[in-house]
Design a protein around this motif. Structure first.
Motif, PDB file in Angstrom:
ATOM      1  N   ASP A 225       3.807  19.522   3.947  1.00  0.00           N
ATOM      2  CA  ASP A 225       3.165  18.420   3.238  1.00  0.00           C
ATOM      3  C   ASP A 225       1.819  18.866   2.659  1.00  0.00           C
ATOM      4  O   ASP A 225       1.270  19.913   3.025  1.00  0.00           O
ATOM      5  N   SER A 226       1.334  18.033   1.751  1.00  0.00           N
ATOM      6  CA  SER A 226       0.130  18.399   1.005  1.00  0.00           C
ATOM      7  C   SER A 226      -0.780  17.190   0.847  1.00  0.00           C
ATOM      8  O   SER A 226      -0.322  16.046   0.842  1.00  0.00           O
TER       9      SER A 226
ATOM     10  N   ASN B   8       4.777  14.369   1.040  1.00  0.00           N
ATOM     11  CA  ASN B   8       5.715  15.111   1.878  1.00  0.00           C
ATOM     12  C   ASN B   8       6.934  15.452   1.039  1.00  0.00           C
ATOM     13  O   ASN B   8       7.690  14.552   0.664  1.00  0.00           O
ATOM     14  N   PRO B   9       7.144  16.714   0.697  1.00  0.00           N
ATOM     15  CA  PRO B   9       8.246  17.064  -0.198  1.00  0.00           C
ATOM     16  C   PRO B   9       9.589  17.019   0.519  1.00  0.00           C
ATOM     17  O   PRO B   9       9.655  16.790   1.723  1.00  0.00           O
ATOM     18  N   ILE B  10      10.629  17.255  -0.238  1.00  0.00           N
ATOM     19  CA  ILE B  10      11.959  17.340   0.343  1.00  0.00           C
ATOM     20  C   ILE B  10      12.010  18.558   1.256  1.00  0.00           C
ATOM     21  O   ILE B  10      11.471  19.624   0.919  1.00  0.00           O
TER      22      ILE B  10
ATOM     23  N   GLU C 130      -4.647  20.900  -0.591  1.00  0.00           N
ATOM     24  CA  GLU C 130      -4.232  21.894   0.383  1.00  0.00           C
ATOM     25  C   GLU C 130      -2.800  21.643   0.843  1.00  0.00           C
ATOM     26  O   GLU C 130      -2.298  20.520   0.759  1.00  0.00           O
ATOM     27  N   ARG C 131      -2.203  22.708   1.298  1.00  0.00           N
ATOM     28  CA  ARG C 131      -0.835  22.632   1.829  1.00  0.00           C
ATOM     29  C   ARG C 131      -0.784  23.658   2.955  1.00  0.00           C
ATOM     30  O   ARG C 131      -0.149  24.681   2.869  1.00  0.00           O
ATOM     31  N   LEU C 132      -1.510  23.336   4.018  1.00  0.00           N
ATOM     32  CA  LEU C 132      -1.839  24.314   5.039  1.00  0.00           C
ATOM     33  C   LEU C 132      -0.614  24.942   5.703  1.00  0.00           C
ATOM     34  O   LEU C 132      -0.595  26.137   5.971  1.00  0.00           O
ATOM     35  N   LYS C 133       0.412  24.159   6.000  1.00  0.00           N
ATOM     36  CA  LYS C 133       1.566  24.692   6.716  1.00  0.00           C
ATOM     37  C   LYS C 133       2.749  24.886   5.788  1.00  0.00           C
ATOM     38  O   LYS C 133       3.873  25.099   6.250  1.00  0.00           O
TER      39      LYS C 133
END
Lengths: 117, 108
Positions: free
Chosen positions: A74-75, A24-26, A68-71
């Motif tokens: 997060d990935s 989960n990125p910033i 994947e990073r669908l939205k």
């Protein structure tokens, strides 16, 4: 500001099993990177996302690795089936997107250490 | 030949010494990053440079765009500075390329 979150921190599996890592990125960081770091070596880029699109996946072993990073937030990075040589730390990093002429400070997660037996 | 070369690969220094780590690159970049990784630890961004010089505490980073070269200096080194220092460059489309790292050991 919360940092880049990664899970799990540690995973031990047997070869031919599958594993998934989450990042989960910033908040607000459009660019997300997955790196593989084998012990004693520098990080190797596996895949780079810009929002939910792939910018570079040239070094991703696509026969066994997927991400994947669908939205666009997060990935997930998946390995199936795992091999012994996949033992490494999988690092996620994120940065703001500054267009093709710019760059931004990177923030790394703590990494997910995978051991394949 | 790697696009990003660091030297030295390994460096041992005594506490208090002035340390320099070098990075040369062969591609066009929009920025250069100096990163620090302690043993068993995560990676921390120390500097991002696109020109000139930056200073943070005992750390100084410089870059010469024309010569495609950057240096990281540590003044008054301390054992807690022992870590791997990694140079990375941001190229086109924010593609990031890493050097192989410099392993620094500072002894008492």
């Amino acid at each position: 500001e919360a940092g880049v979150a990664q899970s799990p921190r540690y995973k031990i599996i047997e070869k031919r099993q599958s594993v998934a890592f989450w990042c989960n990125p910033i908040s607000g960081h459009a660019t997300l990177y997955w790196y593989q770091q084998i012990l004693g070596q520098g990080p190797k880029l596996l895949i780079q996302f810009q929002n939910n699109g792939v910018v570079d996946d040239s070094q991703l072993p696509k026969d066994r690795f997927s991400a994947e990073r669908l939205k666009g937030v997060d990935s997930t990075l998946k390995i199936q089936p795992a091999k012994l040589e996949d033992s490494a730390v999988y690092l996620c990093a994120s940065s703001l997107w500054a267009g093709t002429s710019g760059a931004n400070v990177l923030t790394f997660g703590a990494g997910s250490r995978l051991t394949v037996l | 030949k790697n696009e990003v070369e660091q030297s030295p690969q390994n460096l041992t220094a005594q506490e208090g010494e002035f340390i320099t780590i070098n990075c040369s690159y062969s591609v066009g970049i929009s920025a250069l990053h100096w990163l620090q990784q302690h043993p068993g630890g995560g990676i921390v961004s120390l500097f991002m440079l696109s020109s000139g010089k930056k200073k943070h505490g005992r750390l100084i980073a410089t870059i010469n765009i024309q010569e495609k070269h950057s240096s990281l200096h540590i003044t008054a080194s301390h054992p807690r500075d022992s870590a791997v220092y990694i140079c990375a460059v941001t190229g086109t489309a924010s593609k990031l390329t890493f050097g192989t790292g410099t392993r620094l050991q500072v002894t008492l």
